[in-house]
Design a protein around this motif. Sequence first.
Motif, mmCIF file in Angstrom:
data_model
loop_
_atom_site.group_PDB
_atom_site.id
_atom_site.type_symbol
_atom_site.label_atom_id
_atom_site.label_comp_id
_atom_site.label_asym_id
_atom_site.label_seq_id
_atom_site.Cartn_x
_atom_site.Cartn_y
_atom_site.Cartn_z
ATOM 1 N N TYR A 123 -22.413 -8.305 -51.366
ATOM 2 C CA TYR A 123 -23.808 -8.052 -51.697
ATOM 3 C C TYR A 123 -24.045 -8.281 -53.189
ATOM 4 O O TYR A 123 -23.116 -8.328 -53.993
ATOM 5 C CB TYR A 123 -24.202 -6.616 -51.330
ATOM 6 N N LEU A 182 -36.158 -11.987 -48.778
ATOM 7 C CA LEU A 182 -36.436 -10.598 -49.121
ATOM 8 C C LEU A 182 -35.346 -9.634 -48.666
ATOM 9 O O LEU A 182 -35.369 -8.461 -49.024
ATOM 10 C CB LEU A 182 -37.782 -10.184 -48.522
ATOM 11 N N LYS A 183 -34.393 -10.135 -47.870
ATOM 12 C CA LYS A 183 -33.287 -9.297 -47.429
ATOM 13 C C LYS A 183 -32.230 -9.211 -48.526
ATOM 14 O O LYS A 183 -32.171 -10.064 -49.407
ATOM 15 C CB LYS A 183 -32.666 -9.882 -46.156
ATOM 16 N N PRO A 184 -31.367 -8.193 -48.470
ATOM 17 C CA PRO A 184 -30.285 -8.118 -49.459
ATOM 18 C C PRO A 184 -29.425 -9.374 -49.416
ATOM 19 O O PRO A 184 -29.102 -9.890 -48.344
ATOM 20 C CB PRO A 184 -29.481 -6.887 -49.013
ATOM 21 N N TYR A 185 -29.088 -9.868 -50.585
ATOM 22 C CA TYR A 185 -28.258 -11.070 -50.689
ATOM 23 C C TYR A 185 -26.856 -10.766 -50.176
ATOM 24 O O TYR A 185 -26.261 -9.754 -50.504
ATOM 25 C CB TYR A 185 -28.201 -11.523 -52.145
ATOM 26 N N TYR A 221 -33.172 -11.327 -56.640
ATOM 27 C CA TYR A 221 -34.463 -11.836 -57.087
ATOM 28 C C TYR A 221 -34.376 -13.210 -57.743
ATOM 29 O O TYR A 221 -35.406 -13.834 -58.007
ATOM 30 C CB TYR A 221 -35.111 -10.842 -58.053
ATOM 31 N N PRO A 250 -32.652 -7.131 -52.773
ATOM 32 C CA PRO A 250 -32.571 -8.590 -52.660
ATOM 33 C C PRO A 250 -32.130 -9.198 -53.977
ATOM 34 O O PRO A 250 -32.207 -8.550 -55.034
ATOM 35 C CB PRO A 250 -34.004 -9.003 -52.302
#
Length: 626
Positions: free
Chosen positions: A181, A421-424, A452, A450
Amino acid sequence: MSGIFGVFHRNLSGDALKPHVNGLFRWNRNYGHESTDTCYGAHWAVGACIEHFSPSFPAGTPILRKDGFLAVIDAVLYNREELLTDGESKQTSDEELLFSRYLKLGADGLKQINGDFAAAILEERTGKLTLLRDHVGVRPLFYYADAQMFAFSTDIRGLVALPGADLSINEEMFYQRMMGYNHLSLTRTEVRHVLCVQPGSTYTLQNTPVNFDGMPETYWKPATRKIRLESDQAYQAELRRLVTDAMQRRLDAVPGPVGGELSGGLDSGVVDILISRLGREGRFFSWSYSPEEYPLQPVDERKIIQDICDQEGFTCTYCSKDENRPLDEMFRLVYPPYVNTTHISSTAIALREQGVRVIFTGHGGDEGVSHRCNLLELWVHREYVPFFRLIWQSTEGKKWRLLRTVKRTWMQLFRENPHFLKPYHNTARNAAEMLSPVFCQRMVNTPKPPLYFAFRPDLFVGQGGSRNRLDNLAIQGAQYGVRYMIPFLDYRVLDFALSIPREQYLRRSGNRYIYREAFRDIMPDSLYRLNFKDTASQRNYQPEEDIRQKLLDALHDMSAKLDRDFWKDYLDFDQLDRMTLPERITFKDYVRVSLMFGELNQCCVLQNMIKQAGRWCENDERTDAV
């Protein structure tokens, strides 16, 4: 380039603080050999190791005093003439100039300082301490805080070496890293009690009977206003002017030949071309392997590097396949767990051997200045007309164009945008199988924002997107006697780039539009037409046919270097011991194990820093020079 440090302790003073000061001094000594000094007070001590790269600018004393205040400062300023006031002359040092301005104007006085700086200012009568950093955090400044002790240091290892410091791992950052993440942070580090001062801010500490209370105050944030000009050409001209001015100011601050990184990308390419166009002698290094060792591939960044060299008359030195340092060497040097450490150190070593003291890097371009925009970015910035126009243009010449446009709009809004927009979650998530199930269960609800970078560069900067590289550049520069300069992180350049309409970066003709057009006339055609950076030569390697056993041996060797008691709450060593690979290894298997190897390497480096930083100070005869 200077190192500053200090320690405040409730129960210790005088000679009892020397072991703390010795550790701080030992790890900050590389940042400045020109002059060092330490000052002791009641329950506190501060010190500095200073060095200047240019005889054109006067050197200040390590510890400054004025009007009841004491300061240690690490600074190089690029707009000295604009800052001088009555009573100050060209012989006023950068440190004295920054100190005087802060005493007169407070945090507001830092807003117009164009430079790379960090400082600690102590009011001796009250014991109030203020730490401060430059706009984007080019110069590092870390601090340690618990109920008994507060300390600050340019080098994080000085804080890790403090006697009695709580060096517990920051579990949230460790978990996010191992799971793949986004684990960026503007202030946190891998050690729970060690943080860094937020860029563009001050951190004021008042020693109270209960604990060391700190109060941050932000003096600058990028993109707090919207900039609107009359035409594309006006935007391009202003970006060109700001970047060129940022380069010129930094070139003027240092004498002699300067170094540059050549990566085959738009950012480093423009920086290095400007070194030449602004009349300075440049010496250049690439992380890619030499074409003499590894022939050019069909997709290869070295082709663009060669085009730049041919156009400007450069000679580029390449990395050797034998230069990547083994882990044992990394253990000997005791580095924090930063990325690209071996590449950055190879650059510093190669260019220092060529007589370079300052290296220019294109870092910071991707963070906002050259920037890859996408449709989501237009949408979240409410630039709806350009958003729909680009989708409409994408269906030109297609049958049933209106229906196709509606479909693509729906896909963008309800399929593509939610994805960003979801967590990387990057490919390193394979490392998750090495984690303890109990630890994973405990951390599963850890916040995961996310990334950005993909659509909100202003927030990405606020995430700490530049921090890892900047901290690494500072520590490697100190290690090998060079200083890195980052013109794209001149606060004026970054603020302009983040404040203009997003459509300036995305057009039908391609991405990074404004940047590409602003410097079109000085780019070779291959660089101008580059939409995605060509693959670095190292990544063109395919796994050897007999790589299976080598990978397993490397993974198990790395696992053996880990202190199992140290990592027992976090890693599943039973799983690591059982690790195997199929008889016929695929490229996917190769990548998977390579990523796991990389994450274990970071564990080893973090373990080594925590366990060895203090021991180095105990065994270093030169530490007691303070």
